[in-house]
Design an enzyme around this catalytic site. Structure first.
Site, PDB file in Angstrom:
ATOM      1  N   LYS A   1       0.800  -1.227   0.000  1.00 46.94           N
ATOM      2  CA  LYS A   1       0.000   0.000   0.000  1.00 46.94           C
ATOM      3  C   LYS A   1       0.835   1.280   0.000  1.00 46.94           C
ATOM      4  O   LYS A   1       0.299   2.354  -0.249  1.00 46.94           O
ATOM      5  CB  LYS A   1      -0.941   0.004   1.207  1.00 46.94           C
ATOM      6  CG  LYS A   1      -1.969  -1.107   1.173  1.00 46.94           C
ATOM      7  CD  LYS A   1      -2.929  -0.948   0.009  1.00 46.94           C
ATOM      8  CE  LYS A   1      -4.074  -1.955   0.118  1.00 46.94           C
ATOM      9  NZ  LYS A   1      -5.014  -1.822  -0.992  1.00 46.94           N
TER      10      LYS A   1
ATOM     11  N   SER B   1      -3.583 -12.576   3.635  1.00 50.52           N
ATOM     12  CA  SER B   1      -4.080 -12.280   2.293  1.00 50.52           C
ATOM     13  C   SER B   1      -3.123 -12.838   1.236  1.00 50.52           C
ATOM     14  O   SER B   1      -3.552 -13.289   0.167  1.00 50.52           O
ATOM     15  CB  SER B   1      -4.283 -10.780   2.095  1.00 50.52           C
ATOM     16  OG  SER B   1      -3.105 -10.077   2.379  1.00 50.52           O
TER      17      SER B   1
END
Lengths: 91, 316
Positions: free
Chosen positions: B44, B258
């Site tokens: 991110k 994830s």
């Protein structure tokens, strides 16, 4: 032919509060029609104008049917179908 | 180059490493792009830096401004780091059921937190953030789900890096959240290698997250364009945890849950390629390390226990 469908909480009231139901059919469309016969009203929550509703995701053996052939996606014995609402993921 | 003028300049250019033990055949290879090597430890950082710099260029963001963002963790941590270095105040709207480490990290980096109800997950955080944004028109919402700079960060960074390091790439697999990674890197790869397959791995959460969702009020990120993808897989917590543990045991890579979901999809494709007798070079994203998820219970006990622990949590 046994195909198991798991339904999200929001749709269970239409299916006698069952979490999993069995269906039959050679395509997803047939499998949904088969369910509609036992649980009237279910089809309308999944399909609109001959296509999947925008915020409904359906997976056959974990694969999104929109990339398999949509309602024409083929089914075989033992397949697993999951119906889920589209939700925000991401972090 | 390994020397940078400051931390922000070091975002991106992450290593791509082969997985010789998990690759199923000599001509069907798996490659991991280690996005946990970014400054705050997740993919991110790319989107956060790109969104803030785009807003600065457009004149939407001036020194001292307040940034508001719905985020369940990593984007918030990345935004907090960039905001700190550039002098902005950051307020994150996040579901109350995200892991304790994420909340603590955000506070450490100087972010303020507003919680949204656990039921409803990220949808609810997005809804709350939009509501708060309307009440505070001078706050800047970068809105990762619809901000083109999010996808552009991957079009300009992740995509070209992958193609340069792996010109023979046949498949790219990443997580489907804001969809920024898949849309940006996917478009770049498709433009330069028309046959490449772009595969999404989407987390399948427990009942609580979907429980109260109305099918007419679902959420699809504005960035999402179905035509970029070749296929999309739903991966439950059990498969994600199993593959996350396998990645550590066999290749020594300590990743978050994830990443396990993404690896599950990548290994499924690899197995199909072996069966079909086709060669493949499958690159996938390691989104972050496992550190932030130790308290979730995903790293200890049996798979059954881990699955129970993750039920109701936003694990990706």
């Amino acid at each position: 032919m046994a195909i198991q469908v798991s339904l999200p909480t929001i749709l269970r009231p239409l299916a006698k509060d069952l979490r999993r139901v069995d269906t039959e059919g050679e395509t997803l469309a047939q499998a949904i029609d088969f369910l509609e016969a036992s649980f009237p009203g279910l089809k309308d929550r999944l399909v609109e104008d001959g296509a999947l509703r925008r915020y409904v995701n359906i997976y056959i053996n974990d694969e999104d049917v929109r990339f398999l052939g949509g309602l024409d996606s083929e089914l075989s014995d033992g397949d697993r179908i999951d119906v889920l609402p589209a939700v925000a993921g991401g972090q | 180059m390994t020397r940078y003028d400051d931390l922000l300049s070091s975002v991106g250019r992450t290593p791509l490493v082969g997985l010789p033990r998990l690759s199923p055949a000599p001509n069907v290879r798996l490659w991991a792009k280690l996005e946990d090597r970014n400054p705050t430890g997740s993919v991110k950082d790319r989107a956060a830096l790109a969104m803030i710099e785009a807003a600065e260029k457009e004149g939407r963001l001036k020194p001292g401004d307040t940034i508001l963002e719905p985020t369940s963790g990593n984007t918030g941590i990345s935004l907090a780091m960039v905001a700190k270095l550039k002098g902005y105040r950051l307020i994150c709207v996040m579901p109350e059921n995200v892991s304790a480490e994420r909340t603590q990290l955000l506070r450490m980096w100087g972010a303020e937190i507003i919680t949204s109800q656990a039921a409803g997950g990220s949808n609810e955080a997005v809804r709350r953030a939009k509501e708060i944004s309307a009440q505070n028109p001078d706050w800047v919402m970068l809105y990762q789900y619809g901000n083109p700079a999010n996808a552009l960060a991957h079009y300009n960074g992740t995509g070209p890096e992958l193609l340069a390091d792996l010109p023979e790439i046949t498949h790219f697999v990443a997580g489907l959240g804001t969809t920024g990674t898949l849309m940006g890197a996917g478009r770049y790869l498709r433009e330069h290698k028309p046959d490449v397959e772009i595969v999404a791995a989407e987390p399948r959460y427990g009942e609580l997250v979907y429980g109260l969702r109305n099918l007419d009020e679902g959420f699809i990120p504005e960035l999402y364009d179905e035509t970029v993808l070749t296929s999309r897989f739903s991966v439950g917590p059990r498969d994600a945890v199993a593959k996350m543990r396998m990645l550590l045991e066999q290749e020594g890579i300590f990743a978050g849950v994830s990443t396990g979901a993404i690896l599950h999809a990548a290994m499924g494709i690899a197995a199909k390629c072996v069966k079909a007798g086709t060669a493949a070079d499958i690159a996938f994203i390691v989104c972050d390390g496992g550190w932030k998820y130790l308290s979730t219970g995903a790293y200890e006990g049996t798979l059954d226990e881990a699955e129970d622990q993750l039920d109701g949590q936003l694990w990706a």
